[in-house]
Design a protein around this motif. Structure first.
Motif, PDB file in Angstrom:
ATOM      1  N   ARG A  92       0.820  -1.215   0.000  1.00 29.71           N
ATOM      2  CA  ARG A  92       0.000   0.000   0.000  1.00 29.71           C
ATOM      3  C   ARG A  92       0.854   1.265   0.000  1.00 29.71           C
ATOM      4  NH1 ARG A  92      -1.843  -4.485   0.782  1.00 29.71           N
ATOM      5  NH2 ARG A  92      -1.347  -4.487   2.974  1.00 29.71           N
ATOM      6  N   GLU A 100      -1.238   4.554  11.798  1.00 31.73           N
ATOM      7  CA  GLU A 100      -1.797   3.438  12.574  1.00 31.73           C
ATOM      8  C   GLU A 100      -3.204   3.781  13.070  1.00 31.73           C
ATOM      9  OE1 GLU A 100      -0.365   0.516  16.222  1.00 31.73           O
ATOM     10  OE2 GLU A 100       0.227   2.612  16.274  1.00 31.73           O
ATOM     11  N   THR A 125      -5.632   3.729  10.161  1.00 33.15           N
ATOM     12  CA  THR A 125      -5.868   2.350   9.718  1.00 33.15           C
ATOM     13  C   THR A 125      -6.771   1.625  10.709  1.00 33.15           C
ATOM     14  OG1 THR A 125      -3.688   2.382   8.673  1.00 33.15           O
ATOM     15  CG2 THR A 125      -4.711   0.233   8.934  1.00 33.15           C
ATOM     16  N   GLN A 126      -6.588   1.883  12.014  1.00 31.31           N
ATOM     17  CA  GLN A 126      -7.461   1.274  13.030  1.00 31.31           C
ATOM     18  C   GLN A 126      -8.904   1.731  12.842  1.00 31.31           C
ATOM     19  OE1 GLN A 126      -5.362   2.571  16.541  1.00 31.31           O
ATOM     20  NE2 GLN A 126      -4.337   0.602  16.823  1.00 31.31           N
ATOM     21  N   ARG A 176     -10.289   2.795   9.997  1.00 37.07           N
ATOM     22  CA  ARG A 176     -10.802   2.173   8.770  1.00 37.07           C
ATOM     23  C   ARG A 176     -11.166   0.714   9.029  1.00 37.07           C
ATOM     24  NH1 ARG A 176      -6.937   3.815   5.705  1.00 37.07           N
ATOM     25  NH2 ARG A 176      -5.796   1.901   5.349  1.00 37.07           N
ATOM     26  N   SER A 177     -10.313   0.023   9.791  1.00 42.07           N
ATOM     27  CA  SER A 177     -10.553  -1.387  10.130  1.00 42.07           C
ATOM     28  C   SER A 177     -11.834  -1.535  10.948  1.00 42.07           C
ATOM     29  CB  SER A 177      -9.350  -1.929  10.909  1.00 42.07           C
ATOM     30  OG  SER A 177      -9.600  -3.205  11.399  1.00 42.07           O
ATOM     31  N   LEU A 220     -10.292  -5.157   4.784  1.00 47.62           N
ATOM     32  CA  LEU A 220     -10.020  -5.516   6.187  1.00 47.62           C
ATOM     33  C   LEU A 220      -8.709  -6.277   6.304  1.00 47.62           C
ATOM     34  CD1 LEU A 220     -11.023  -5.474   9.118  1.00 47.62           C
ATOM     35  CD2 LEU A 220     -12.268  -7.590   8.641  1.00 47.62           C
ATOM     36  N   ASN A 244      -6.172  -6.055   4.251  1.00 50.40           N
ATOM     37  CA  ASN A 244      -5.104  -5.063   4.025  1.00 50.40           C
ATOM     38  C   ASN A 244      -4.863  -4.217   5.275  1.00 50.40           C
ATOM     39  OD1 ASN A 244      -4.836  -5.951   1.409  1.00 50.40           O
ATOM     40  ND2 ASN A 244      -6.017  -4.288   0.507  1.00 50.40           N
ATOM     41  N   CYS A 245      -5.947  -3.814   5.945  1.00 46.40           N
ATOM     42  CA  CYS A 245      -5.825  -3.017   7.176  1.00 46.40           C
ATOM     43  C   CYS A 245      -5.056  -3.797   8.244  1.00 46.40           C
ATOM     44  CB  CYS A 245      -7.200  -2.652   7.727  1.00 46.40           C
ATOM     45  SG  CYS A 245      -7.971  -1.286   6.848  1.00 46.40           S
ATOM     46  N   GLU A 246      -5.397  -5.081   8.399  1.00 50.62           N
ATOM     47  CA  GLU A 246      -4.727  -5.895   9.425  1.00 50.62           C
ATOM     48  C   GLU A 246      -3.245  -6.063   9.100  1.00 50.62           C
ATOM     49  OE1 GLU A 246      -7.312  -9.286   9.521  1.00 50.62           O
ATOM     50  OE2 GLU A 246      -8.743  -8.262  10.849  1.00 50.62           O
ATOM     51  N   ASP A 300      -1.458  -3.964   7.287  1.00 47.81           N
ATOM     52  CA  ASP A 300      -0.839  -2.650   7.481  1.00 47.81           C
ATOM     53  C   ASP A 300      -0.611  -2.346   8.958  1.00 47.81           C
ATOM     54  OD1 ASP A 300      -0.756  -2.256   4.774  1.00 47.81           O
ATOM     55  OD2 ASP A 300      -2.426  -0.839   4.691  1.00 47.81           O
ATOM     56  N   LEU A 301      -1.556  -2.734   9.812  1.00 49.84           N
ATOM     57  CA  LEU A 301      -1.389  -2.496  11.254  1.00 49.84           C
ATOM     58  C   LEU A 301      -0.185  -3.259  11.786  1.00 49.84           C
ATOM     59  CD1 LEU A 301      -5.085  -2.474  12.522  1.00 49.84           C
ATOM     60  CD2 LEU A 301      -3.468  -0.577  12.620  1.00 49.84           C
TER      61      LEU A 301
END
Length: 201
Positions: free
Chosen positions: A20, A59, A62-63, A65-66, A150, A152-154, A156-157
């Protein structure tokens, strides 16, 4: 994946990024590669702190968005299940009695006959009528994108936490290097001071 950035010397160099586009934090193996004198320590540590702040900001976003996707996915799945159920009904099927939500605490009963059209909320107070097959494919694609988002978010986190830890370790290494250099300078000064005293005697 890599993107071009300028180094301190103004030369172009490649920086690795995740899928990303989030850059990989520099890993400080040898402090001397980042600071050549104690005068550069403060600037280097400030630069690491700025990078940590940027990663922490990413972070938090992203949290959020998740969390939004985790809320949205069950709703999409429930709607998809209902539309699939309606698709199985034929014109000969008996109407079914159901309770549906009008508001958070307000429900109504209805008889639902077989239908070949459904109405879907698209958001921003917009509702559109779709043929059932079109509604199913739309909801399946929305569900698929939400699940991918979701995942991708995990990823990325995890990646962002790793980068923050790397930079915290880098900051500690630069700080410890500075402490060692200070001690060396102090002991060198003491030695040169004691030599002067012995020569004066």
């Amino acid at each position: 994946m890599a993107e071009k950035v300028l180094s301190k010397e103004g030369k172009s160099k490649e920086t690795a990024v995740n899928p990303r586009g989030i850059p990989v934090a520099p890993f400080v193996d040898k402090v001397e590669d980042y600071v050549s004198s104690r005068a550069e320590v403060e600037g280097t540590m400030r630069s690491f702190q700025e990078m940590i702040s940027k990663y922490q900001f990413m972070e938090i976003n992203t949290q959020r968005r998740s969390a939004g996707l985790k809320e949205k996915i069950p709703d999409i799945q429930k709607t998809l299940d209902m539309v699939r159920f309606l698709r199985t009904r034929t014109s000969e099927s008996e109407p079914i009695e159901t309770t549906f939500e009008l508001n958070e605490t307000l429900y109504a009963k209805a008889l639902v006959s077989a239908t070949d059209e459904v109405y879907l909320w698209l958001g921003a107070n917009v509702m559109l009528a779709y043929p059932i097959d079109e509604a199913v494919s739309l909801l399946e694609s929305k569900l698929s994108s939400a699940l991918e988002g979701l995942t991708n978010c995990e990823e990325d986190l995890d990646f962002l936490r790793e980068q923050i830890t790397t930079l915290e370790v880098a900051t500690a290494r630069v700080y410890n290097w500075d402490v060692v250099q200070r001690r060396k300078e102090k002991s060198d000064e003491e030695r040169s001071g004691s030599r002067k005293e012995s020569t004066d005697d």
